[in-house]
Design a protein around this motif. Structure first.
Motif, PDB file in Angstrom:
ATOM      1  N   THR A 141       0.822  -1.214   0.000  1.00 52.59           N
ATOM      2  CA  THR A 141       0.000   0.000   0.000  1.00 52.59           C
ATOM      3  C   THR A 141       0.856   1.265   0.000  1.00 52.59           C
ATOM      4  O   THR A 141       0.334   2.364   0.040  1.00 52.59           O
ATOM      5  N   ILE A 143       3.146   3.705  -1.921  1.00 53.98           N
ATOM      6  CA  ILE A 143       3.477   4.045  -3.307  1.00 53.98           C
ATOM      7  C   ILE A 143       4.906   4.570  -3.394  1.00 53.98           C
ATOM      8  O   ILE A 143       5.310   5.435  -2.624  1.00 53.98           O
ATOM      9  N   GLY A 177       3.625  14.007   7.872  1.00 59.03           N
ATOM     10  CA  GLY A 177       2.688  13.408   6.925  1.00 59.03           C
ATOM     11  C   GLY A 177       3.311  12.906   5.640  1.00 59.03           C
ATOM     12  O   GLY A 177       2.620  12.726   4.639  1.00 59.03           O
ATOM     13  N   LEU A 178       4.612  12.642   5.650  1.00 57.91           N
ATOM     14  CA  LEU A 178       5.254  12.195   4.403  1.00 57.91           C
ATOM     15  C   LEU A 178       5.418  10.675   4.343  1.00 57.91           C
ATOM     16  O   LEU A 178       6.039  10.151   3.427  1.00 57.91           O
ATOM     17  N   LYS A 311      -5.521   4.622  -2.879  1.00 62.65           N
ATOM     18  CA  LYS A 311      -6.460   4.749  -1.750  1.00 62.65           C
ATOM     19  C   LYS A 311      -7.881   4.485  -2.222  1.00 62.65           C
ATOM     20  O   LYS A 311      -8.662   3.816  -1.533  1.00 62.65           O
ATOM     21  N   GLU A 339      -4.874  13.040   1.853  1.00 64.48           N
ATOM     22  CA  GLU A 339      -5.888  12.083   2.309  1.00 64.48           C
ATOM     23  C   GLU A 339      -7.056  12.794   2.985  1.00 64.48           C
ATOM     24  O   GLU A 339      -8.203  12.417   2.800  1.00 64.48           O
TER      25      GLU A 339
END
Ligand SMILES: Nc1ncnc2c1ncn2[C@@H]1O[C@H](COP(=O)(O)OP(=O)(O)OP(=O)(O)O)[C@@H](O)[C@H]1O
Length: 472
Positions: A141, A143, A177-178, A311, A339
């Motif tokens: 999941t 990428i 958030g990376l 996603k 997201e």
């Protein structure tokens, strides 16, 4: 006994609010209506089947935490789902929660019998099951893109041979958030699925610190240390949190040395490279540099598209390509934000039963994405202009002097000057290594043409709108 469900749900919301970001709270919890409450069942109404499924998939633990804290461990939650305007269907859809002890006591504080407190786990076999890993965070999941290639491949190599490669410790760093947590957990999950008998443990530095403080309070430092020394693969997240915590650093130093000498794998994350970690002891920092340090960068456009597609595929939701492209162009800060926007979009479409199309996406992003002008990149400008004038992007960078190409090139330079912070020199560089004076000349020519030709001026106005809205 009849209990006021509004009050109970209000208390639950207070607990939930502590655990979810504000945007998600507003999207997923505000629309819920409490319907009834008995001693041990709270019934809530949700606006749609999709909404119910989303809550179940993403927020089941937080819901459990809230109703357990407010109503006690026996409590159950039942949903009433609105299936059509006005009609609702009440469960059998009650939440099926695993019956595990809770991390928080009724005040929402860390309880002293922390579910994962080392002092309450006696049996090592149990430890193998309790890695604290999120099963959704896998390499499948995750990428891959230029932004994370080194980190990902180093992580994958470590996952195949933990403790054996020279990447020990493996230190991944990058902004919020990376994908640091996702990647280190993917390594843990991969190891667990390849080599089942290893004790993989994921722990945040904050939790590690809290456990240590608890151990200090209860005179259980030795147990604490012994517990961590049994770990085969220690994944410790956000080590910058250890800054200034001398005693926690000290015990971590001993654990680190013990594990490293025993050939156990250590994986860490931090929000900056080791050299910039302030408040950490030099001896720890020097050990952090023993293995491999790799960074995670902001994902580029193509990676963002792939992340959204992945996603959506995972959630079984279809979004038109132009909406995906629009989102990927507009939200380029970090993956968590991307997201968040995606969830918001799906929620709006679901709640208002509107079609999830470009119009809706633009409407929603208007309220979320800030300062869209400054986010336009030269790449995007070149792409938009080349599509508009029907020339190749490569022609814009080339030497060709064909009239229509020269005009398109000058317009692209003009917008690069207007809409980006790049210097004239940098702009020239993006257009096949041209001189800064060529850029000045292009800007001047476009201004002159706008003065003399109304149709050209309206073309520029049209392009302005396109670029401002980043419309696809
Ligand atoms: N390359 C990627 N592929 C798929 N999903 C990703 C990728 N990078 C990040 N994400 C997703 O973005 C979200 C944020 O990632 P994550 O929590 O791992 O970030 P982080 O760097 O640990 O952030 P923080 O520093 O705030 O802890 C997660 O839902 C994660 O699954």
């Amino acid at each position: 006994m009849k209990i006021d469900c509004g009050t109970v749900w209000g208390d639950c919301l207070r607990v939930i609010r502590e655990h979810v970001p504000e945007q998600s709270f507003n999207t997923w919890f505000k629309p819920i209506i409490p319907l009834s409450c008995s001693d041990d069942v709270l019934t809530i109404q949700v606006p749609s089947q999709f909404f119910y499924e989303w809550l179940e998939e993403h927020y089941v633990q937080v819901l459990k935490k809230a109703i357990t804290a407010v109503m006690g461990p026996q409590a159950r939650l039942e949903y009433s789902v609105i299936v059509d305007r006005g009609n609702s269907r009440t469960s059998p859809l009650s939440v099926n929660l695993p019956n595990r002890p809770n991390n928080k006591n009724s005040n929402g504080q860390n309880s002293s019998t922390d579910y994962f407190s080392p002092f309450h786990l006696k049996n090592v076999d149990t430890l193998y099951q309790e890695s604290q890993l999120n099963p959704n965070y896998t390499f499948d999941t995750y990428i891959e893109g230029d932004c994370n290639r080194l980190a990902r491949s180093a992580g994958f190599a470590v996952a195949q041979k933990p403790g054996i490669t020279s990447f020990n410790p493996l230190m991944l760093y990058g902004g919020v958030g990376l994908g640091k947590t996702h990647l280190v957990q993917a390594i843990g999950n991969e190891i667990k699925s390849n080599i089942g008998d290893r004790f993989v443990l994921y722990v945040s530095s904050e939790k590690f610190t809290n456990q240590f403080i608890e151990a200090l309070r209860n005179n259980k430092i030795q147990e604490f240390q012994n517990f961590y020394m049994q770990v085969d693969i220690l994944i410790i997240d956000d080590v910058q949190f250890l800054a200034g915590k001398e005693r926690t650093q000290e015990i971590f130093f001993h654990i680190f040395n013990h594990l490293h000498q025993a050939g156990k794998q250590i994986i860490m994350t931090s929000d900056c490279p080791p050299r910039d970690l302030k408040g950490l002891q030099e001896r720890l920092l020097s050990r952090f540099k023993w293995g491999l340090t790799a960074d995670l960068q902001q994902p580029d456009y193509e990676t963002r598209v792939a992340i959204i597609q992945r996603k959506m595929q995972a959630d079984g939701i279809n979004i038109p390509d132009n909406v995906i492209e629009y989102l990927a162009y507009s939200v380029d800060t970090n993956v968590r934000e991307l997201e968040g926007v995606l969830i918001s979009l799906i929620a709006h479409a679901s709640l208002s039963r509107a079609e999830l199309d470009l119009e809706l996406a633009k409407q929603i992003l208007k309220n979320i994405v800030h300062d869209i002008d400054t986010e336009v990149s030269i790449d995007y400008i070149q792409k938009t202009i080349s599509e508009y004038f029907k020339v190749d992007v490569e022609d814009l960078k080339d030497k060709t002097r064909k009239k229509e190409i020269v005009i398109a090139r000058q317009v692209a330079m003009y917008f690069s000057k207007e809409y980006t912070d790049h210097s004239l020199k940098a702009i020239g560089y993006h257009f096949g290594g041209r001189d800064h004076s060529t850029v000045i000349h292009a800007v001047q020519s476009v201004n002159d043409m706008m003065d003399t030709s109304n149709s050209f001026k309206s073309q520029i106005e049209e392009l302005k709108k396109k670029l401002k809205m980043k419309a696809i």
